[in-house]
Write an enzyme that holds these catalytic residues in place. Structure first.
Site, PDB file in Angstrom:
ATOM      1  N   CYS A 167      -6.801 -24.801 -12.751  1.00 41.77           N
ATOM      2  CA  CYS A 167      -5.940 -24.328 -11.854  1.00 41.77           C
ATOM      3  C   CYS A 167      -6.026 -25.055 -10.406  1.00 41.77           C
ATOM      4  O   CYS A 167      -5.019 -25.358  -9.810  1.00 41.77           O
ATOM      5  CB  CYS A 167      -6.460 -22.902 -11.399  1.00 41.77           C
ATOM      6  SG  CYS A 167      -6.920 -22.073 -12.932  1.00 41.77           S
ATOM      7  N   ASP A 168      -7.190 -25.514 -10.148  1.00 44.59           N
ATOM      8  CA  ASP A 168      -7.434 -26.011  -8.636  1.00 44.59           C
ATOM      9  C   ASP A 168      -7.568 -27.458  -8.368  1.00 44.59           C
ATOM     10  O   ASP A 168      -7.656 -28.036  -7.304  1.00 44.59           O
ATOM     11  CB  ASP A 168      -8.768 -25.134  -8.017  1.00 44.59           C
ATOM     12  CG  ASP A 168      -8.216 -23.667  -8.021  1.00 44.59           C
ATOM     13  OD1 ASP A 168      -7.102 -23.347  -7.754  1.00 44.59           O
ATOM     14  OD2 ASP A 168      -9.063 -22.905  -8.091  1.00 44.59           O
TER      15      ASP A 168
ATOM     16  N   CYS B 132     -12.207 -22.624 -11.674  1.00 51.66           N
ATOM     17  CA  CYS B 132     -10.909 -23.044 -12.721  1.00 51.66           C
ATOM     18  C   CYS B 132     -10.671 -24.435 -12.429  1.00 51.66           C
ATOM     19  O   CYS B 132      -9.667 -24.641 -11.132  1.00 51.66           O
ATOM     20  CB  CYS B 132      -9.903 -21.979 -12.964  1.00 51.66           C
ATOM     21  SG  CYS B 132      -8.555 -22.733 -13.839  1.00 51.66           S
TER      22      CYS B 132
END
Ligand code: NDP
Length: 326
Positions: free
Chosen positions: A149-150, A146
């Protein structure tokens, strides 16, 4: 779009639950919190892989309400406790069979059979992985599926994106906001992505492409962090190491919908559950779907939670309308 349901004559109404929720990631747990607060006493059949994709993450920095970020499994534990506080029942078993032909609906696990007036499906989707031992060992330590997300953890660093589809192009482009260099590694010599997405990625000076290459190993398991990707050119057999600190998988997702293949729930061409736009209603009236099992676009914990809320409110209205008819 909604399918008509026959009445199940053999049902003992005292045993019929109002609502069963299948799956307990952020969407299912949010649905449980809302449904439980509406006094529907939901049963969540959470499955042996309870918690969904958040269980594979470490730091979650984009879920509102956590100024300093929150650990993925901790977020799930907190949501689960919140649902329990309002009398949600949990069963840690996998659902093995569903029958949506008659109302109330029938749901079987390995050990029990349940009936429910309404069902919320929140079985999620799994990111596709390469299946390498090193990939598994470094998951959450530089290996991730992701970028949204990261990505922010890789400011000024070099990262690789595996895949050649629209997700790979989108994630590579997104990652250039943070990373100093993004290398897309694709197994063939042509990309699968749409021409427009390809062009955007190719025009970005921070992105470069390596074709005809498969990943042999994510390095370095001994150091417990990502230091590079060992790849092999499928045409020449040459092996090289691409240095990187982030290893982003973008080779697709698989929605968990096998269980519903024999029902009249309509799936799209990628086997995601189709919902009526702007709602969580499926093609079977009384069966709702929320979270990643019906989301091919956003796939975020917060959007999953949002659709979980929608599903609970829609299920509540549906159950109330059934009760009015009784
Ligand atoms: P796709 O299935 O479209 O692409 C997956 C890519 O990963 C392919 O290039 C495939 O290679 C590669 N791949 C699959 N398995 C492996 C493996 N084991 N090893 C190496 N490479 C592998 O998935 P996406 O997630 O990219 O897209 C899913 C859907 O979502 C698509 O319909 C897409 O159009 C859509 N989407 C749209 C976006 C947008 O419009 N903004 C953004 C993101 C997705 P190969 O090409 O050889 O098959």
């Amino acid at each position: 779009m909604a399918d008509t349901i026959n009445s199940n004559e053999n049902t003992n109404s005292s045993q019929v639950k109002d609502l069963i929720i299948i799956g307990a990631g952020p969407s299912g747990l949010t649905a449980a919190i809302y449904a439980a607060r509406a006094e529907l006493k939901p049963l969540v059949i959470e499955g042996y892989k309870a918690g969904g994709q958040l269980m594979l993450t470490t730091e979650v920095e984009n879920f509102p309400g956590f100024e300093q970020g929150v650990n993925g499994p901790d977020l799930i534990t907190t949501m689960r406790k919140q649902a329990q506080r309002f009398n949600t029942e949990f069963l840690t078993e996998d659902v093995t069979e569903v029958d949506f032909k008659n109302s109330p609906f029938t749901i079987k696990t390995g050990s029990q059979t349940f009936q429910a007036k309404a069902v919320i499906i929140s079985t999620g989707a799994d990111a596709r992985w390469l299946g390498l031992d090193s990939e598994k060992a470094l998951m959450g330590k530089g290996v991730t599926s992701c970028a949204t997300c990261d990505g922010a953890f890789y400011k000024g660093e070099e990262v690789v994106v595996i895949g050649g589809g629209d997700s790979a192009m989108e994630e590579a482009t997104f990652l250039t906001k943070f990373a100093s260099k993004v290398t897309v590694i694709h197994r063939r010599d042509t990309l699968k992505a749409s021409k427009a997405m390809q062009k955007r990625a190719m025009d970005n000076p921070k992105i470069n492409f390596i074709y005809d290459s498969e990943v042999l190993e994510v390095m370095d398991v001994n150091e417990k962090k990502v230091t590079g990707a060992k790849i092999k050119n499928t045409k020449t057999g040459e092996e090289t190491i691409v240095p990187c600190t982030g290893f982003f998988l973008a080779i697709g997702h698989v929605p968990n919908t096998k269980l519903f293949s024999d029902t009249k729930i309509e799936l799209d061409e990628h086997k995601y559950i189709k919902t009526i736009p702007g709602s969580t209603k499926t093609t079977i009236s009384g069966v709702f779907a929320c979270g990643d099992v019906q989301d091919t676009k956003y796939r975020q914990a917060i959007t999953a939670a949002g659709t979980g809320c929608m599903a609970a409110l829609e299920a509540e209205h549906y159950i109330a309308s059934l009760n009015d008819k009784e």
